[in-house]
Design a protein around this motif. Structure first.
Motif, PDB file in Angstrom:
ATOM      1  N   THR A   1      28.864  30.412  31.760  1.00  0.00           N
ATOM      2  CA  THR A   1      28.972  31.056  32.914  1.00  0.00           C
ATOM      3  C   THR A   1      30.265  32.266  33.140  1.00  0.00           C
ATOM      4  O   THR A   1      31.140  32.168  32.236  1.00  0.00           O
ATOM      5  CB  THR A   1      29.413  30.108  34.195  1.00  0.00           C
ATOM      6  N   THR A   2      29.965  33.000  34.001  1.00  0.00           N
ATOM      7  CA  THR A   2      31.133  34.100  33.953  1.00  0.00           C
ATOM      8  C   THR A   2      31.955  33.991  35.074  1.00  0.00           C
ATOM      9  O   THR A   2      31.327  33.793  36.270  1.00  0.00           O
ATOM     10  CB  THR A   2      30.434  35.476  34.000  1.00  0.00           C
ATOM     11  N   ALA A   3      33.369  34.051  35.021  1.00  0.00           N
ATOM     12  CA  ALA A   3      34.150  33.837  36.019  1.00  0.00           C
ATOM     13  C   ALA A   3      34.107  34.950  37.069  1.00  0.00           C
ATOM     14  O   ALA A   3      33.939  36.166  36.683  1.00  0.00           O
ATOM     15  CB  ALA A   3      35.509  33.642  35.666  1.00  0.00           C
ATOM     16  N   ILE A   4      34.164  34.634  38.397  1.00  0.00           N
ATOM     17  CA  ILE A   4      34.024  35.934  39.528  1.00  0.00           C
ATOM     18  C   ILE A   4      35.393  36.295  39.704  1.00  0.00           C
ATOM     19  O   ILE A   4      36.227  35.385  40.101  1.00  0.00           O
ATOM     20  CB  ILE A   4      33.269  35.626  40.613  1.00  0.00           C
ATOM     21  N   ARG A   5      35.896  37.486  39.479  1.00  0.00           N
ATOM     22  CA  ARG A   5      37.228  38.178  39.762  1.00  0.00           C
ATOM     23  C   ARG A   5      37.548  38.092  41.595  1.00  0.00           C
ATOM     24  O   ARG A   5      36.423  38.429  42.046  1.00  0.00           O
ATOM     25  CB  ARG A   5      37.351  39.490  39.140  1.00  0.00           C
ATOM     26  N   GLN A   6      38.460  37.673  41.730  1.00  0.00           N
ATOM     27  CA  GLN A   6      38.829  37.547  43.212  1.00  0.00           C
ATOM     28  C   GLN A   6      39.421  38.771  43.529  1.00  0.00           C
ATOM     29  O   GLN A   6      40.183  39.410  42.828  1.00  0.00           O
ATOM     30  CB  GLN A   6      39.696  36.337  43.546  1.00  0.00           C
ATOM     31  N   ALA A   7      39.005  39.392  44.651  1.00  0.00           N
ATOM     32  CA  ALA A   7      39.527  40.561  45.219  1.00  0.00           C
ATOM     33  C   ALA A   7      41.114  40.212  45.498  1.00  0.00           C
ATOM     34  O   ALA A   7      41.281  39.400  46.100  1.00  0.00           O
ATOM     35  CB  ALA A   7      38.923  41.086  46.183  1.00  0.00           C
ATOM     36  N   PRO A   8      41.905  41.397  45.336  1.00  0.00           N
ATOM     37  CA  PRO A   8      43.284  41.148  45.617  1.00  0.00           C
ATOM     38  C   PRO A   8      43.470  41.270  47.174  1.00  0.00           C
ATOM     39  O   PRO A   8      44.493  40.611  47.686  1.00  0.00           O
ATOM     40  CB  PRO A   8      43.840  42.499  44.938  1.00  0.00           C
ATOM     41  N   HIS A   9      42.571  41.731  47.907  1.00  0.00           N
ATOM     42  CA  HIS A   9      42.543  42.134  49.245  1.00  0.00           C
ATOM     43  C   HIS A   9      41.475  42.218  49.847  1.00  0.00           C
ATOM     44  O   HIS A   9      40.511  42.739  49.020  1.00  0.00           O
ATOM     45  CB  HIS A   9      43.820  42.887  49.800  1.00  0.00           C
TER      46      HIS A   9
ATOM     47  N   ARG B   1      40.934  44.852  52.404  1.00  0.00           N
ATOM     48  CA  ARG B   1      40.990  45.871  53.170  1.00  0.00           C
ATOM     49  C   ARG B   1      40.105  47.245  52.763  1.00  0.00           C
ATOM     50  O   ARG B   1      40.202  48.056  53.692  1.00  0.00           O
ATOM     51  CB  ARG B   1      42.451  46.228  53.045  1.00  0.00           C
ATOM     52  N   THR B   2      39.687  47.215  51.804  1.00  0.00           N
ATOM     53  CA  THR B   2      38.956  48.389  51.170  1.00  0.00           C
ATOM     54  C   THR B   2      37.678  48.262  50.579  1.00  0.00           C
ATOM     55  O   THR B   2      37.202  47.124  50.660  1.00  0.00           O
ATOM     56  CB  THR B   2      39.978  49.379  50.317  1.00  0.00           C
ATOM     57  N   LEU B   3      36.802  49.160  50.221  1.00  0.00           N
ATOM     58  CA  LEU B   3      35.586  49.221  49.539  1.00  0.00           C
ATOM     59  C   LEU B   3      35.578  48.563  48.256  1.00  0.00           C
ATOM     60  O   LEU B   3      34.649  47.857  47.950  1.00  0.00           O
ATOM     61  CB  LEU B   3      34.899  50.477  49.459  1.00  0.00           C
ATOM     62  N   THR B   4      36.719  48.554  47.659  1.00  0.00           N
ATOM     63  CA  THR B   4      36.682  47.978  46.418  1.00  0.00           C
ATOM     64  C   THR B   4      36.355  46.375  46.225  1.00  0.00           C
ATOM     65  O   THR B   4      35.695  45.908  45.023  1.00  0.00           O
ATOM     66  CB  THR B   4      38.110  48.101  45.549  1.00  0.00           C
ATOM     67  N   CYS B   5      36.793  45.772  47.269  1.00  0.00           N
ATOM     68  CA  CYS B   5      36.464  44.209  47.129  1.00  0.00           C
ATOM     69  C   CYS B   5      34.725  44.124  47.152  1.00  0.00           C
ATOM     70  O   CYS B   5      34.491  42.917  46.479  1.00  0.00           O
ATOM     71  CB  CYS B   5      36.945  43.529  48.471  1.00  0.00           C
ATOM     72  N   TYR B   6      34.063  45.025  47.746  1.00  0.00           N
ATOM     73  CA  TYR B   6      32.687  44.809  47.791  1.00  0.00           C
ATOM     74  C   TYR B   6      32.289  45.399  46.610  1.00  0.00           C
ATOM     75  O   TYR B   6      31.185  44.878  45.958  1.00  0.00           O
ATOM     76  CB  TYR B   6      32.151  45.620  48.988  1.00  0.00           C
ATOM     77  N   THR B   7      32.612  46.634  45.981  1.00  0.00           N
ATOM     78  CA  THR B   7      31.898  47.310  45.030  1.00  0.00           C
ATOM     79  C   THR B   7      32.584  47.080  43.655  1.00  0.00           C
ATOM     80  O   THR B   7      31.684  46.764  42.628  1.00  0.00           O
ATOM     81  CB  THR B   7      32.394  48.787  44.971  1.00  0.00           C
ATOM     82  N   ASP B   8      33.614  46.428  43.454  1.00  0.00           N
ATOM     83  CA  ASP B   8      34.409  46.292  42.248  1.00  0.00           C
ATOM     84  C   ASP B   8      34.376  44.572  41.827  1.00  0.00           C
ATOM     85  O   ASP B   8      34.344  44.141  40.856  1.00  0.00           O
ATOM     86  CB  ASP B   8      35.826  46.621  42.053  1.00  0.00           C
ATOM     87  N   TYR B   9      34.622  44.149  42.981  1.00  0.00           N
ATOM     88  CA  TYR B   9      34.717  42.510  42.837  1.00  0.00           C
ATOM     89  C   TYR B   9      33.531  41.667  43.587  1.00  0.00           C
ATOM     90  O   TYR B   9      33.593  40.368  43.536  1.00  0.00           O
ATOM     91  CB  TYR B   9      35.959  41.938  43.621  1.00  0.00           C
TER      92      TYR B   9
END
Length: 284
Positions: free
Chosen positions: A2-10, A12-20
């Motif tokens: 299995t591949t661990a899912i990185r948790q978004a640091p917060h 507030r921005t689009l990066t949590c959707y696109t990168d995490y």
């Protein structure tokens, strides 16, 4: 495997959707709104394409030379810290290269940071910064929660307390600003858990860290490295400290040190017994 899912640091921005790959309803809605606005702007002919990030990178490097950190820039601009960092260096372990293009909006926010930072000294005495952090912990603020408010990584807050003869002037100023704001605001209102608050209070009590009210009674002393706070110290512990200083600095024995301090030799013996970290053996 299995591949661990990185948790978004917060969130507030689009990066949590696109990168995490975050799929919280509010984050999905934020991304959908951005896409909708982008498509509408393109249809209207008002969409601003990406531009060269070189001016942004050069300005960030100047800010770093002046003493700012990526976290401080993140606080000032509202841009994710990981994004700020990628303007000046790649992150190979995360599979992310250095940003070469940016948006006019982001560039404008970063270029707008100027003025106060270069005027601050590069390095200053850390006493006031440490005491302000300790005072906030004494009101229930966990160390890891203070980093975002100061504009530095949470781990760096702990490092400031443990080592170093100086801190950046910008960090000292940012800590002072956070101190003046947070000292009158209960950690619970900022999402700190009751467990986190209780742990912070226990830690501060064990370390005998003075709260803001103590420093209010000693104006100007919080930044004075020669001022020794006596918060929650018993008379016996104070005598143990003073006897230690007299015996190690002047070279007196316990009896003479006792006479100098106006106590009996037995009192110093008991003080050293209760506080062995200050104990000094009698001189020959």
């Amino acid at each position: 495997m299995t591949t661990a899912i990185r948790q978004a640091p917060h969130h507030r921005t689009l990066t949590c959707y696109t990168d995490y790959k975050c799929r919280l309803p509010e984050c999905v809605q934020r991304y959908n709104n951005w896409q909708r606005n982008r498509l509408r702007a393109r249809a209207d002919g008002t969409w601003q394409p990406f531009i060269d990030a070189t001016p942004t990178r050069e300005h960030l490097l100047k800010l770093y030379e002046a003493g700012l950190t990526p976290h401080r820039v993140s606080v000032l601009t509202g841009i994710d810290w990981n994004t700020i960092r990628l303007y000046t260096r790649a992150a190979p372990k995360q599979g992310r290269g250095m940003i070469r293009q940016t948006t006019p909006e982001i560039q404008a926010k970063i270029l707008a940071i100027r003025g106060e930072q270069p005027a601050l000294p590069g390095r200053v005495d850390p006493t006031g910064t440490r005491r302000r952090i300790q005072a906030l912990v004494a009101t229930g603020w966990p160390l890891r929660e203070l980093g975002p408010h100061i504009g530095i990584k949470p781990d760096n807050v702990r490092r400031i307390l443990k080592r170093g003869n100086t801190v950046y002037g910008t960090t000292a100023q940012a800590t002072l600003n956070a101190y003046e704001t947070l000292r009158r605001s209960h950690p619970r209102k900022h999402g700190v858990s009751e467990i986190g608050i209780a742990r912070a209070l226990r830690h501060a009590s064990h370390q005998k860290w003075a709260p803001p009210k103590y420093w209010d009674r000693h104006p100007g002393c919080i930044d004075d490295p020669h001022f020794e706070p006596m918060y929650r110290l018993t008379r016996r512990e104070i005598v143990a400290q003073d006897a230690n200083w007299i015996m190690t600095t002047v070279g007196l024995n316990r009896e003479t040190a006792a006479a100098r301090l106006g106590v009996s030799k037995a009192y110093i013996d008991h003080a050293f017994r209760d506080h062995p970290q200050y104990a000094v053996e009698a001189t020959a």
